[in-house]
Write an enzyme that holds these catalytic residues in place. Structure first.
Site, short mmCIF file in Angstrom:
data_model
loop_
_atom_site.label_atom_id
_atom_site.label_comp_id
_atom_site.label_asym_id
_atom_site.label_seq_id
_atom_site.Cartn_x
_atom_site.Cartn_y
_atom_site.Cartn_z
CB CYS A 55 -0.97 -0.06 1.19
SG CYS A 55 -2.42 0.99 1.03
CG HIS A 56 -0.12 4.99 1.38
ND1 HIS A 56 -1.36 4.40 1.23
CD2 HIS A 56 -0.21 6.20 0.80
CE1 HIS A 56 -2.16 5.23 0.60
NE2 HIS A 56 -1.49 6.34 0.32
#
Length: 184
Positions: free
Chosen positions: A112-113
């Site tokens: 994800c991030h």
């Protein structure tokens, strides 16, 4: 046959605001495979999760970042969540910890991030990766060949886009950790 990691020790690096499921699912997969896993954090006692739209549970920090050494681990996992990597990428100690994994060839798994922190290491030029879509330009500016896929593996570096990709992410993470350090 299931991947066995009984002789492997893995660090999961998080700051407050990590996406809860992006810690819990990899942690469960690693423990089920027999790995020793430690939650490492700039926080000293506990670290708080983000659970989709609000704060989640607190998790015990097994080892403060200030007393952690990448040489003590066989692999690194970087969960996402927006707040978590934004804090880690401006923490010099965290960036050095992550960079040490990247330059050693040890497996690194970021979802994800989570790849946001990897940018700060300066070690992404020419690597194949994916991430949450909003990081695409940041990663490309760091020299990454970005792909929109549920999981991308590049010489021990495992990346995925979102929690929906966790099954593929966890499977590939376990495979890469079982292989050990990769030649750079």
């Amino acid at each position: 046959m299931a991947t066995q990691l009984t002789n492997k020790k893995v660090a999961i690096l998080v700051a407050n605001g990590f996406e809860e499921v992006e810690l819990t699912k990899p942690l469960e997969a690693l423990k089920n495979a027999g790995a020793t896993v430690e939650i490492v954090s700039p926080e000293s006692e506990k670290v708080r999760a983000w659970a989709e739209k609000d704060w989640g549970k607190d998790y015990k920090v097994d080892k403060p970042l200030s007393s952690s050494n990448s040489q003590d681990y066989d692999a690194l996992v970087l969960p996402g969540g927006v707040l978590n990597p934004d804090q880690l990428r401006i923490n010099k100690e965290a960036v050095k910890f992550v960079k040490d994994f990247m330059t050693s060839g040890k497996p690194v798994a970021a979802i994800c991030h989570g790849p946001w922190t990897l940018i700060e290491t300066g070690e992404l030029q020419g690597r194949r990766m994916t991430s949450y879509p909003s990081l695409k330009t940041d990663l490309e500016n760091a020299g990454v060949n970005w792909e929109d896929a549920e999981v991308v593996t590049d010489n021990g570096l495992v990346t995925s886009r979102t929690p929906k990709d966790l099954p593929a992410f966890c499977q590939k993470m376990l495979e890469e950790i079982s292989e050990g350090a990769h030649a750079l």
